[in-house]
Design a protein around this motif. Structure first.
Motif, mmCIF file in Angstrom:
data_model
loop_
_atom_site.group_PDB
_atom_site.id
_atom_site.type_symbol
_atom_site.label_atom_id
_atom_site.label_comp_id
_atom_site.label_asym_id
_atom_site.label_seq_id
_atom_site.Cartn_x
_atom_site.Cartn_y
_atom_site.Cartn_z
ATOM 1 N N GLY A 415 16.041 21.416 49.642
ATOM 2 C CA GLY A 415 14.624 21.104 49.778
ATOM 3 C C GLY A 415 14.440 19.596 49.822
ATOM 4 O O GLY A 415 13.777 18.996 48.980
ATOM 5 N N THR A 416 15.055 18.952 50.830
ATOM 6 C CA THR A 416 14.970 17.496 50.979
ATOM 7 C C THR A 416 13.513 17.053 51.081
ATOM 8 O O THR A 416 12.720 17.659 51.793
ATOM 9 C CB THR A 416 15.750 17.046 52.225
ATOM 10 O OG1 THR A 416 17.146 17.235 51.977
ATOM 11 C CG2 THR A 416 15.497 15.576 52.551
ATOM 12 N N ILE A 417 13.189 15.981 50.378
ATOM 13 C CA ILE A 417 11.821 15.469 50.358
ATOM 14 C C ILE A 417 11.762 14.145 51.114
ATOM 15 O O ILE A 417 12.613 13.271 50.922
ATOM 16 C CB ILE A 417 11.325 15.285 48.916
ATOM 17 C CG1 ILE A 417 11.264 16.643 48.219
ATOM 18 C CG2 ILE A 417 9.960 14.610 48.888
ATOM 19 C CD1 ILE A 417 11.058 16.562 46.736
ATOM 20 N N VAL A 418 10.774 14.010 51.966
ATOM 21 C CA VAL A 418 10.541 12.774 52.714
ATOM 22 C C VAL A 418 9.180 12.228 52.292
ATOM 23 O O VAL A 418 8.185 12.957 52.305
ATOM 24 C CB VAL A 418 10.567 13.020 54.235
ATOM 25 C CG1 VAL A 418 10.421 11.691 54.987
ATOM 26 C CG2 VAL A 418 11.851 13.729 54.653
ATOM 27 N N ALA A 419 9.140 10.969 51.908
ATOM 28 C CA ALA A 419 7.896 10.348 51.455
ATOM 29 C C ALA A 419 7.756 8.972 52.082
ATOM 30 O O ALA A 419 8.749 8.268 52.290
ATOM 31 C CB ALA A 419 7.875 10.225 49.930
ATOM 32 N N SER A 420 6.523 8.584 52.386
ATOM 33 C CA SER A 420 6.271 7.262 52.958
ATOM 34 C C SER A 420 5.363 6.456 52.044
ATOM 35 O O SER A 420 4.643 7.018 51.201
ATOM 36 C CB SER A 420 5.628 7.376 54.344
ATOM 37 O OG SER A 420 4.241 7.653 54.231
#
Length: 505
Positions: A415-420
């Motif tokens: 469940g890789t998380i990508v955040a900016s």
């Protein structure tokens, strides 16, 4: 009426993910907006759960329904009533609380009793023959270890051979974080109500959720007007990012990528990054590495341009490149530190991984033109905490990383998380246990960097890269299983995901 609504995602997976703590308000607001009572929503949730169980296990004749002392239990009472009305044999066990049932659950319980249903104590003996178990014990509000008798029922469920349907979330799994403070139901199928929750997609979720479904419960018209704080992306979404190329495009249109790394003995890492970039559509890829690595890399992949890393070659390459990736196999000696220091002066889009992150943890900085791709151990070093703290709340860890380092963060894992830095957040719902092998991160670095070079912004490139990477690994797992999967196995499968239009033909 419900079947006529615009609910293309009902009982399939949606792309919207809502924090567990926001669900109660979302449910009430949606119901009020559409003139639906909360009891009617409970009826819909029970109906959806019943229909899913019948579809998955049509031969099941004896259903065991486990009901908690809350609205999740109310859903279970509805399932029990519907199953019994269909002529099935139903045994219902219910937990008793120290306060009255919520109004909707009380009404559902009364309807079950009025239909001739029987409520057995939580401690009652289980029937000898059970064909399916419905978990309606604990809902999305729990964030602590289940107490008695819930823990006892969870353990019995996991020890039984019958398949399990979890209503909304497997009992004991934290819907906010995907952690398990205590025991948790291991479900075969989970039906999420109204929206997806983070804990169904990241953390330990994959060990407990089984096949995940989502039903909007007739609230699609309202939900379509709301912006969810998180997005869920899988391979179906790749067409939104990756469009077919113009027939007249040339290699200069698709990005000049510089990859830096590969100290003595680690040629494989930077070679995999370079090849992954080529396989993902980068126009030109230049590799700067230790001189001992040039021959092996060129022999393995002659399409790469490979040079010795030096001050002169780095200056020239930094001027030439559209995008920079640094870190795979880089090491941490002075050679690496000087290269990273020079790369840090560039304002071009870049990606830092592996040893570049270990060096960043020592000399921290904040910048908006960078993607960082830490695994949990690297994330812990970047934040000065233990790895367990990262895994305890992966969403919070990703948000903290992006606040401290800027740009875009890819927190790798199940469940890789990508955040900016501007508040975008997504979960990549792809990948499998076969990816727990050396080199997978190096391949991901090349994919993401290549997509930046193809004019995706940093957040889009990170999301699309993670999805394509995980989807290719899933394709490999379908062919040969997860054990023994190599990072380079992805190369022959990646093309179909970076050209998603091919899948639809």
């Amino acid at each position: 009426m419900r079947n006529q609504e615009v609910e293309a995602n009902a009982r399939s997976l949606s792309h919207s993910v809502w924090p567990a703590q926001a669900m109660r308000k979302l449910e009430r607001d949606a119901a009020d907006s559409m003139g639906v009572t909360l009891y009617e929503l409970m009826q819909r949730a029970g109906q959806a759960s019943y229909e899913l169980a019948r579809a998955q296990w049509p031969q099941a004749q004896h259903w065991l329904i486990l009901c908690g002392h809350g609205n999740n239990g109310g859903d279970g009472y509805v399932v029990a009533r519907l199953a019994q009305a269909a002529g099935l044999n139903v045994t219902l066990l219910a937990c008793v609380g120290n306060k009255p049932l919520p109004e909707e659950a009380r009404l559902a319980q009364e309807a079950w009793l009025a239909a001739g249903g029987v409520i057995h104590a939580a401690e009652a003996a289980w029937p000898e023959q059970i064909d399916v178990i419905v978990d309606a014990l604990l809902g999305t509000g729990i964030n602590r270890a289940p107490a008695a008798p819930y823990d006892y029922l969870i353990e019995l469920t996991n020890a039984h051979a019958a398949p399990v349907l979890a209503i909304d979330i497997p009992s004991g799994l934290d819907a906010a974080t995907g952690t398990t403070p205590g025991s948790a139901v291991i479900a075969h199928h989970t039906l999420s109500m109204i929206a997806l929750k983070p804990g169904q997609l990241t953390g330990k979720a994959r060990d407990y959720v089984g096949q995940l479904h989502c039903d909007l419960l007739g609230l699609g018209a309202y939900l379509a007007g709301e912006v969810a704080p998180l997005s869920r992306y899988d391979a179906k979404y790749l067409t939104h990012w990756l469009k077919p190329r113009r027939a007249t495009s040339h290699k200069g249109d698709h990005g000049r990528l510089l990859v830096i790394g590969g100290d003595t003995g680690t040629a494989g890492a930077i070679r995999m990054t370079g090849e992954a970039a080529l396989r993902s559509g980068a126009g030109l890829v230049r590799v700067l590495t230790h001189e001992d690595n040039i021959g092996p890399i060129l022999t393995a992949r002659p399409e790469l341009m490979v040079e010795t890393l030096s001050d002169k070659s780095l200056d020239h390459a930094l001027e030439w490149a559209d995008v920079i990736a640094i870190g795979p196999g880089l090491g941490q000696r002075d050679w690496a530190q000087q290269a990273l220091k020079k790369v840090a002066t560039s304002e071009k889009p870049m990606l830092w991984d592996a040893d570049a992150l270990n060096l960043l943890a020592i000399n921290q900085d904040y910048r908006q033109n960078r993607i960082i791709t830490p695994h949990p151990g690297e994330a812990a070093r970047l934040l000065g905490v233990k790895t367990a703290e990262i895994e305890h709340d992966r969403l919070h860890a990703a948000q903290t990383l992006v606040k401290q380092y800027g740009g875009v963060v890819v927190l790798k894992g199940a469940g890789t998380i990508v955040a900016s830095a501007v508040g975008e957040m997504a979960i990549a719902d792809v990948g499998n246990a076969g990816m727990a092998s050396g080199g997978m991160g190096d391949v991901l670095t090349g994919i993401i960097a290549a997509l930046v070079g193809q004019k995706l912004n940093l957040f889009e490139a990170a999301c699309a890269g993670c999805v394509a990477h995980g989807a290719a690994a899933d394709a490999a797992a379908r062919q040969r299983g997860t054990r023994g999967m190599l990072a380079t196995d992805l190369f022959e499968l990646l093309w179909q995901f970076v050209n998603p239009e091919m899948i639809q033909q």
